[in-house]
Design a protein around this motif. Sequence first.
Motif, mmCIF file in Angstrom:
data_model
loop_
_atom_site.group_PDB
_atom_site.id
_atom_site.type_symbol
_atom_site.label_atom_id
_atom_site.label_comp_id
_atom_site.label_asym_id
_atom_site.label_seq_id
_atom_site.Cartn_x
_atom_site.Cartn_y
_atom_site.Cartn_z
ATOM 1 N N UNK A 70 4.754 -6.045 -13.036
ATOM 2 C CA UNK A 70 3.329 -5.760 -12.909
ATOM 3 C C UNK A 70 2.506 -7.020 -12.625
ATOM 4 N N UNK A 71 3.162 -8.182 -12.658
ATOM 5 C CA UNK A 71 2.481 -9.443 -12.368
ATOM 6 C C UNK A 71 2.376 -9.588 -10.850
ATOM 7 N N UNK A 125 10.460 2.960 -11.051
ATOM 8 C CA UNK A 125 10.053 1.823 -10.226
ATOM 9 C C UNK A 125 8.618 1.439 -10.601
ATOM 10 N N UNK A 126 8.370 0.135 -10.772
ATOM 11 C CA UNK A 126 7.107 -0.321 -11.377
ATOM 12 C C UNK A 126 6.459 -1.444 -10.573
ATOM 13 N N UNK A 127 5.137 -1.450 -10.573
ATOM 14 C CA UNK A 127 4.371 -2.560 -10.027
ATOM 15 C C UNK A 127 3.935 -2.383 -8.587
ATOM 16 N N UNK A 128 3.262 -3.402 -8.061
ATOM 17 C CA UNK A 128 2.759 -3.378 -6.685
ATOM 18 C C UNK A 128 3.883 -3.141 -5.679
ATOM 19 N N UNK A 129 5.058 -3.729 -5.962
ATOM 20 C CA UNK A 129 6.175 -3.654 -5.022
ATOM 21 C C UNK A 129 7.273 -2.713 -5.514
ATOM 22 N N UNK A 130 7.005 -1.970 -6.588
ATOM 23 C CA UNK A 130 7.881 -0.903 -7.082
ATOM 24 C C UNK A 130 9.336 -1.348 -7.280
ATOM 25 N N UNK A 131 9.514 -2.314 -8.177
ATOM 26 C CA UNK A 131 10.857 -2.774 -8.514
ATOM 27 C C UNK A 131 11.460 -1.902 -9.607
ATOM 28 N N UNK A 190 0.845 -1.201 0.000
ATOM 29 C CA UNK A 190 0.000 0.000 0.000
ATOM 30 C C UNK A 190 0.878 1.249 0.000
ATOM 31 N N UNK A 191 1.930 1.229 0.824
ATOM 32 C CA UNK A 191 2.853 2.365 0.872
ATOM 33 C C UNK A 191 3.563 2.525 -0.475
ATOM 34 N N UNK A 192 3.914 1.407 -1.090
ATOM 35 C CA UNK A 192 4.679 1.445 -2.334
ATOM 36 C C UNK A 192 3.842 1.881 -3.529
ATOM 37 N N UNK A 193 2.662 1.311 -3.679
ATOM 38 C CA UNK A 193 1.929 1.498 -4.943
ATOM 39 C C UNK A 193 0.445 1.791 -4.787
ATOM 40 N N UNK A 194 -0.057 1.887 -3.563
ATOM 41 C CA UNK A 194 -1.506 2.023 -3.348
ATOM 42 C C UNK A 194 -2.252 0.899 -4.058
ATOM 43 N N UNK A 195 -1.612 -0.299 -4.096
ATOM 44 C CA UNK A 195 -2.194 -1.511 -4.683
ATOM 45 C C UNK A 195 -2.565 -1.324 -6.160
ATOM 46 N N UNK A 196 -1.751 -0.594 -6.877
ATOM 47 C CA UNK A 196 -1.930 -0.433 -8.329
ATOM 48 C C UNK A 196 -0.829 -1.211 -9.032
ATOM 49 N N UNK A 197 -1.137 -2.356 -9.630
ATOM 50 C CA UNK A 197 -0.100 -3.204 -10.235
ATOM 51 C C UNK A 197 0.630 -2.547 -11.399
ATOM 52 N N UNK A 198 0.023 -1.533 -12.028
ATOM 53 C CA UNK A 198 0.689 -0.863 -13.147
ATOM 54 C C UNK A 198 1.277 0.494 -12.745
#
Length: 540
Positions: A243-244, A217-223, A202-210
């Motif tokens: 994004x998976x 940094x990309x995805x739910x976990x912002x890699x 939630x902190x990383x991406x607000x649960x937005x996979x894209x």
Amino acid sequence: MTQMQHNFKISLVASILLFSAFAKAQDTLSYEAYKQKAPVIKEDKKPALQRDTIKVVDTVITNTISQDLPQVLLDTQVRDSITFNLPDNPQAALIDMRWRKELARMDLFDSINNIRESHTYQPEVNLELPTDTLKKRLAEINARTPFNVEYNPSLESVINRYLKRHKPAMEKLMAVSQFYFPMFEERLDKYDIPLEMKYLAIVESALRPRAKSRVGATGLWQFMFATGKMFNLEVNSYVDDRMDPIAATEAACAYLSQLYDIHGDWDLALASYNSGPGNVSKAIRRSGGATNYWNIRKNLPRETAGYVPAFLATMYLFEYADEHGYTPERAPINYFATDTIHIKQSIALDQVSSIVGIPLEIVQFLNPQYKLDIIPVVKDKKYYVRLPIESVGKFVQNEQAIYAFAKAELDKREKPLPEVLTASSQVRYRVRSGDYLGKIASKYGVGVSQIKKWNNLRSNALKIGQRLTIYPRKPVTNSSTSSSSKTVSLKGKKTYTVQNGDSLWKIANKFPGVSIDNIKVWNDISSSKLKPGMKLRVSK
């Protein structure tokens, strides 16, 4: 053995045989009754879904059976509107139906708990959280988690700021978390990581996979690209594993586990996840060897200094959502009620949507890793499509027919046409009156987000005469360009009447600057289900 005993033994055996025959007959009748409800495809013929064989009629409901489609009913409701009624194997469907009842019991359990714990009043969000109450609650969280959750004024400030956020937005986030959290917890448990680490996404991406940050940094976990490669997250023109949800969560767990082995402390592992172990070790040195996060916080990069407090504030808000009056809706999709299918032939997500009968936005939500909304087929690699369980059986049962249909559609798109713009060409498009991003995206077979990315657009607003760079996914003829000027502009309309085949995603794309959430808020609706004839407000 006496004659009486002999007669009794014969009677007993006869009774058992008679009961077995009756039970078998009942099972057969039950199975036959179910079997009559669904057509069965003959195994000696492979069905092929081809639009050329479908006769579209202007009537209420007509069932058409094509010679090339034995036992496959295609229901047509209005002109140019086609829905597929895919048959399923009755015995396999019966098994699916039985074990799906077990999933339904979770809903029953939740309903019982809601009734038992419900109140006759709705508490309001308390914007002035008493410090003593906060201290007590933080102590309770600290007692049940390995994170160092201690009260301090900085954390109190962050929590109070979180409580002042827009309540509907936070409730929506809580609703989406109902889909992702079970999947997160499953993998966190596998790596022996505290389950509270789920709040990190939630902190990383607000649960937005894209989601993509300004630094990439990309995805739910912002890699980041390089970090993703370290953990086997593939990135190519079609697929971005960052994004998976499953692949990225697996990688995040492996990375967090590695960071914990380095630091031996989950707070420091969190700080390292954000800024890297190097910055954490520098902060430890500059703090005279202190290893408590709060003691080295002043020597961490500015973003990392606020990272752990944001994580703890999120944890608090979710753990005490009821006490602060948050009432999120139930997620429309359950992660455990979805499954994956190995794709053997390239297929587009919009084809999956139209064939299986699921709104495109749902298919995209379940399969966010496909950047162009196309599932490719590459040698020595496996790609999957995730669908609700009730649709998986139908897809597998009709797999060959679906692939045949997808190939026919693709071949039709690639046929030589007069003055065709191939998918590899770059197009400079001039915005005309009545244009909006959804309309242009649909025309070229691309996504709205892609057009915005290619042209550095920050909003959906367009100006007449504006030039857009587009890389079309499907061929487009000049004739389709000229016909676009004949389309009646929807710009300026206040209401919209729902048509057959409409979804919130399709309607939102018809009006520039309007999102699915806008339509839901303006019409006070929570479900995505629409009925033809409904009047929707499409302007603020």
